[in-house]
Design an enzyme around this catalytic site. Structure first.
Site, PDB file in Angstrom:
ATOM      1  N   ASP A  33     -69.689  68.606 -41.755  1.00 55.94           N
ATOM      2  CA  ASP A  33     -68.462  68.035 -42.280  1.00 55.94           C
ATOM      3  C   ASP A  33     -68.625  66.513 -42.283  1.00 55.94           C
ATOM      4  O   ASP A  33     -69.487  65.970 -41.569  1.00 55.94           O
ATOM      5  CB  ASP A  33     -67.293  68.461 -41.376  1.00 55.94           C
ATOM      6  CG  ASP A  33     -65.980  67.870 -41.835  1.00 55.94           C
ATOM      7  OD1 ASP A  33     -65.648  68.009 -43.032  1.00 55.94           O
ATOM      8  OD2 ASP A  33     -65.279  67.268 -40.992  1.00 55.94           O
TER       9      ASP A  33
ATOM     10  N   ASP B 271     -65.709  63.671 -42.753  1.00 54.60           N
ATOM     11  CA  ASP B 271     -64.699  62.839 -42.108  1.00 54.60           C
ATOM     12  C   ASP B 271     -64.498  63.296 -40.664  1.00 54.60           C
ATOM     13  O   ASP B 271     -64.241  64.472 -40.406  1.00 54.60           O
ATOM     14  CB  ASP B 271     -63.377  62.941 -42.888  1.00 54.60           C
ATOM     15  CG  ASP B 271     -62.596  61.646 -42.840  1.00 54.60           C
ATOM     16  OD1 ASP B 271     -63.057  60.690 -42.205  1.00 54.60           O
ATOM     17  OD2 ASP B 271     -61.511  61.610 -43.441  1.00 54.60           O
TER      18      ASP B 271
END
Ligand SMILES: [Mg+2]
Length: 343
Positions: free
Chosen positions: A26, A28
């Protein structure tokens, strides 16, 4: 198919970057926050890759194209090709292409990332319900998305045109606060039409399938900061996961996690890719040990004795809380023990 309920983080005698062939990362809260690299991310990823681990970046953000995301990562010091970036726009475009005739027109409520992904599947993005679309697709459109586009979506959906959404994240945390995400925009159309979209993004299977198809991963490790997208996506895909504590998840949320939100491993940041993981062991008195700590579940609260590194304390507490919670989230008070660990 039934899955066993995870009741403690697992140990690993080998560095995770050696035990798994591909990290599905991922962005952010894992690699960057607010546009800047998170501490230890750049160096840790470089070391993992030099050791032979494939790195792929998996984002629910459908606004930015893979080229844009790759350029951003490269600017941060993480050399990345567009082919290493997988977006929910790509996942939803594949989903649509499987269900409509080749070359179909698709009404887009969203941005450039979605249009590029549709063209990659041979579909034609259009902007009006009068363009005879075979599908309606909704992805994050950014601040410039015209309100009138929502009306176009509603007109088409009311005529029975199938509706798709890249993802349903309700909010986007930013430097100035919480902004509405694509999930909030999807709710606008849902309220107006009463219809239900097919959704591609994390934690749902189309997104995980897209990452596996594009990376060819044999033994992937999902790396994320969010329990209800990254970790639940790994659970749904039946692959292992590493939670890093550089993003939105705090200790209390992790301890209260229901089974689908429990990661395989927990670490502070991406340095966790480069190390093994300590075992959490149960003792005869119902306690759970990790490092120098022993965690137990009392009648009303979690208890912790011993000392050592804070992460080992958290891992021991995970075992006590998840075992007590069973197939539910654990409701025991964790405030005092987490404060002791500095969380
Ligand atoms: Mg995140």
């Amino acid at each position: 198919m039934s899955r066993s309920v995870r009741t403690r983080p697992e140990g690993s005698g080998r560095a995770l970057s050696e035990a798994y062939d591909t990290a599905l990362l991922d962005l952010d809260g894992v690699v960057y926050a607010g546009g800047n690299a998170i501490a230890h991310a750049v160096d840790s990823l470089a070391t993992a890759r030099d050791g032979g681990m494939r790195l792929a970046y998996v984002t629910n953000n459908a606004l930015r194209t893979p080229d844009t995301v790759a350029a951003h990562l490269t600017e941060l010091g993480i050399a990345t090709d567009a082919g290493d970036v997988i977006t929910s726009a790509q996942a939803v475009a594949r989903l649509i292409a499987e269900q409509v005739p080749p070359g179909s027109r698709v009404l887009v409520i969203g941005g450039e990332g979605l249009r590029v992904a549709l063209r990659e599947r041979g579909l034609e993005p259009v902007e009006s319900a009068e363009d005879d679309p075979a599908a309606v697709v909704q992805g994050f459109g950014g601040p410039e998305l015209p309100w009138g586009r929502f009306a176009e979506a509603c007109y088409a959906i009311a005529r029975g045109v199938p509706w798709y959404a890249s993802n349903t994240d309700l909010t986007i945390p930013g430097a100035r606060g919480i902004a509405p995400g694509n999930g909030a925009a999807v709710e606008v159309v849902r309220i107006a039409t009463g219809a239900e979209p097919q959704v591609a993004g994390k934690p749902l299977p189309p997104m995980h399938r897209e990452t596996i198809l594009r990376t060819g991963a044999q033994r992937p490790l999902v790396v994320g900061d969010r329990l209800d997208t990254d970790i639940e996506g790994a659970f749904n895909g039946e692959v292992d996961s590493l939670l890093v504590l550089t993003g939105v998840t705090d200790g209390a949320t992790l301890l209260a996690a229901p089974p689908q939100h429990r990661p395989t491993y927990v670490d502070a940041d991406l340095r966790g890719l480069l190390t093994g993981q300590p075992e959490v062991t149960g003792d005869a008195d119902g306690g759970f040990r990790c490092g120098g700590w022993t965690a137990t579940a009392g009648a009303e609260r979690l208890e912790l004795t011993g000392d050592g590194g804070a992460l080992d304390g958290l891992r021991a507490l995970c075992a006590a809380a998840w075992t007590a919670g069973g197939e539910q989230g654990c409701g025991l008070d964790s405030g005092k023990v987490l404060a002791r660990l500095g969380w």
